[in-house]
Design a protein around this motif. Structure first.
Motif, short mmCIF file in Angstrom:
data_model
loop_
_atom_site.label_atom_id
_atom_site.label_comp_id
_atom_site.label_asym_id
_atom_site.label_seq_id
_atom_site.Cartn_x
_atom_site.Cartn_y
_atom_site.Cartn_z
N LYS A 237 -4.53 -8.43 5.43
CA LYS A 237 -5.16 -9.67 4.99
C LYS A 237 -5.38 -9.68 3.48
O LYS A 237 -5.07 -10.67 2.80
CB LYS A 237 -6.49 -9.87 5.72
N GLU A 240 -1.88 -9.88 1.67
CA GLU A 240 -1.28 -11.21 1.70
C GLU A 240 -2.02 -12.20 0.81
O GLU A 240 -1.41 -13.10 0.23
CB GLU A 240 -1.23 -11.72 3.13
N LYS A 241 -3.30 -12.02 0.68
CA LYS A 241 -4.10 -12.94 -0.15
C LYS A 241 -3.92 -12.67 -1.64
O LYS A 241 -3.77 -13.60 -2.44
CB LYS A 241 -5.58 -12.80 0.22
N ARG A 245 -0.68 -13.20 -6.37
CA ARG A 245 -1.30 -13.50 -7.66
C ARG A 245 -0.80 -12.59 -8.77
O ARG A 245 -1.09 -12.82 -9.95
CB ARG A 245 -2.82 -13.38 -7.56
#
Length: 371
Positions: A237, A240-241, A245
């Motif tokens: 999680k 992927e977040k 960026r």
């Protein structure tokens, strides 16, 4: 090599290999294909590193599409050390993430960054040079790049300009130059102090992590946060977040070029000249040229065919891949013909670098089943 040095290979295997379409696809890219023998490119990469690293010391950075094939082919590498990027962000974030992961285990560990899809024919010479590089990297906060002595004015490779020589046989690095035009490439070869950039780098986990902190100050905290979550239920999680960026940039541009700008006596950048039969197989033409050099791979007219039989008639310098069909070559030269179940590529060796443009056009046209 000293047993005290903790060496950990990092294999970068996330590329899509579009210039080897139609054999190379998103889910079976160049690195998981057997382009040069029975073993796939990534299997051969791991094979040649086996004398210097145990299975639990190898890491692979790839993507979700390729990980099933890679895990199936690399039964010697623990599945948890095949790390799948949720987004493609080039080699600096991939290598940087590996550095932050290993830094948490042993900051003094020496990392070798290896592309998954290169050919090396003299593996004994490769291991000898690599061992030398590992010792230099372990001795201080040094960055070592393996530089291949150029044999021609190649415009498809990056170049390393080297300066003064040290007693250990390494050369100080002055600057990195990305793919030059023909005139500059000819000047580089004539100068005698330029080497092809092999894309193989050696440095400690601490050195690379600190270099990412210095030169990619916005990306470094993201990678550190991802590395901190590794091994927890939240890892995927968080990965992927945060990973999308990261800055999309190569390790050459992010770290090596700004380091070389400090000057050869202040950058801690070293080049080890290497001659171990290196080829990055960047196109069908490169594969043709490589196989042309191998014994029994070409006929007397320099046609290389991988087919169920072939017959050349007034044909010269062609590459053909059609493993289930007989191929007749009549009055043609310098062609590349590649057949798969659902596609046929016909181009010239001269234009083989442009094959990737077909993949982009297929994507634009919505032909996802072909890519």
């Amino acid at each position: 090599m000293s047993k005290a040095i903790d060496f950990r290979p990092i294999i970068l295997a996330g590329g899509s290999g579009t210039r080897f379409w139609p054999r190379s696809r998103r889910a079976r890219a160049k690195q998981v294909l057997a382009l040069d023998g029975e073993r796939t490119m990534i299997q051969r990469t791991v094979d040649r590193l086996a004398p210097l690293a145990k299975r639990e010391e190898i890491w692979v950075i790839t993507n979700d599409l390729l990980s099933p094939a890679i895990c199936g082919q690399l039964d010697v590498v623990p599945d948890e050390q095949v790390v799948c990027e949720p987004a493609a962000r080039n080699t600096a974030p991939a290598a940087g993430l590996a550095a932050f992961l290993v830094e948490r285990i042993n900051p003094d560990a020496v990392l070798g960054i290896f592309p998954a899809d290169h050919v090396i024919t003299d593996e004994a010479a490769f291991l000898s040079v690599l061992e030398h590089g590992i010792k230099i990297a372990a001795a201080a906060e040094n960055i070592v790049v393996l530089g291949v002595t150029p044999t021609r004015p190649e415009t498809g490779y990056g170049y390393i300009e080297t300066g003064s020589a040290l007693d250990d046989g390494s050369l100080r690095v002055r600057r990195f130059t990305e793919k030059p035009n023909r005139e500059r490439a000819e000047a580089f070869v004539a100068a005698g102090n330029y080497h092809w950039n092999s894309g193989i780098f050696v440095w400690s986990a601490r050195t690379l992590a600190n270099a990412i902190r210095e030169h990619l100050s916005e990306t470094a905290p993201i990678l550190e946060e991802i590395a901190a979550a590794y091994g927890t239920p939240e890892f995927r999680k968080v990965f992927e977040k945060l990973y999308p960026r990261c800055e999309n940039i190569s390790v050459d541009y992010a770290v090596l070029e700004p380091r070389s700008a400090k000057g050869e006596h202040h950058s801690s950048l070293y080049c080890l000249p290497a001659n171990f039969g290196w080829n990055d197989l960047g196109s069908w033409a490169a594969l043709y040229e490589h196989q042309l050099e191998q014994a029994n791979m070409a006929d007397k007219y320099e046609n290389v065919t991988e087919s169920a039989g072939s017959m050349p008639l007034d044909a010269h310098g062609n590459y053909v891949y059609s493993p289930r069909k007989f191929v007749a070559l009549v009055g043609v030269e310098d062609l590349v013909v590649v057949e798969t179940d659902d596609a046929i590529l016909i181009t010239t060796r001269h234009h083989s670098q442009d094959v990737g443009k077909i993949v982009k056009q297929l994507a634009t046209n919505g032909r996802e089943e072909l890519i």
